[in-house]
Scaffold this motif. Sequence first.
Motif, PDB file in Angstrom:
ATOM      1  N   THR A 129       0.813  -1.215   0.000  1.00 20.96           N
ATOM      2  CA  THR A 129       0.000   0.000   0.000  1.00 20.96           C
ATOM      3  C   THR A 129       0.846   1.264   0.000  1.00 20.96           C
ATOM      4  O   THR A 129       0.316   2.356   0.034  1.00 20.96           O
ATOM      5  CB  THR A 129      -0.925   0.027   1.232  1.00 20.96           C
ATOM      6  OG1 THR A 129      -0.113  -0.093   2.409  1.00 20.96           O
ATOM      7  CG2 THR A 129      -1.934  -1.090   1.194  1.00 20.96           C
TER       8      THR A 129
ATOM      9  N   ALA B 198      -9.715  -3.079  -3.110  1.00 20.46           N
ATOM     10  CA  ALA B 198     -10.218  -2.898  -1.738  1.00 20.46           C
ATOM     11  C   ALA B 198      -9.070  -2.589  -0.783  1.00 20.46           C
ATOM     12  O   ALA B 198      -9.180  -1.692   0.072  1.00 20.46           O
ATOM     13  CB  ALA B 198     -10.984  -4.140  -1.285  1.00 20.46           C
TER      14      ALA B 198
ATOM     15  N   HIS C 191      -8.142   0.873  -1.091  1.00 25.95           N
ATOM     16  CA  HIS C 191      -9.275   1.775  -0.857  1.00 25.95           C
ATOM     17  C   HIS C 191      -9.727   2.446  -2.153  1.00 25.95           C
ATOM     18  O   HIS C 191     -10.059   3.633  -2.177  1.00 25.95           O
ATOM     19  CB  HIS C 191      -8.936   2.814   0.224  1.00 25.95           C
ATOM     20  CG  HIS C 191      -8.461   2.206   1.496  1.00 25.95           C
ATOM     21  ND1 HIS C 191      -9.289   1.502   2.337  1.00 25.95           N
ATOM     22  CD2 HIS C 191      -7.226   2.136   2.043  1.00 25.95           C
ATOM     23  CE1 HIS C 191      -8.589   1.041   3.360  1.00 25.95           C
ATOM     24  NE2 HIS C 191      -7.336   1.408   3.213  1.00 25.95           N
TER      25      HIS C 191
ATOM     26  N   ASP D  17     -12.233   0.963  -4.170  1.00 27.10           N
ATOM     27  CA  ASP D  17     -13.391   0.150  -4.548  1.00 27.10           C
ATOM     28  C   ASP D  17     -14.215   0.801  -5.664  1.00 27.10           C
ATOM     29  O   ASP D  17     -14.885   0.112  -6.423  1.00 27.10           O
ATOM     30  CB  ASP D  17     -14.291  -0.088  -3.330  1.00 27.10           C
ATOM     31  CG  ASP D  17     -13.553  -0.764  -2.205  1.00 27.10           C
ATOM     32  OD1 ASP D  17     -12.984  -0.037  -1.378  1.00 27.10           O
ATOM     33  OD2 ASP D  17     -13.538  -2.003  -2.155  1.00 27.10           O
TER      34      ASP D  17
END
Length: 149
Positions: free
Chosen positions: A12, A41, A44, A46
């Motif tokens: 990430t 997901a 973040h 989505d």
Amino acid sequence: MTSLSTPVQATTMGHPAYSQTFPCEASTAEIGRTVVRDILAIWHLDILADRAALVVTELIANATRHTSSREIRLIVRRPSAKRVRVAVVDRTPSRLPALSQADDEDEAGRGLFLIDAVADRWGYDLHGSGTRPWGKEVWAELHLSKGDE
């Protein structure tokens, strides 16, 4: 049937990326959709999941239909905070993707049109050096719009 044996783990930080090799078969599309949704997901993002799932489905379908590769590599990158690149690498550099016109009655031939419609841009890169590439990477980029942040 192919199955995802390990949970998706994507970084990430920095310019995160995920890549995994799968059999070049139609059933891989379902796994590809799950992997892409899971990665987005984690990041973040989505909001891009439906578009990315459609893109990966079409990229995998094209690889299975138009190449002689036994395996493909699914790559999901985040080259910037507002951009995701979904790609499939195969070992058939002689079969380059091109938009073609499908007739109304045709059951196939619209994959790149779908990608062109939902992606912000798409293309391909040849892999290998010199005049003899060993494969190609067909990719599509999805951008977050100002309202998606």
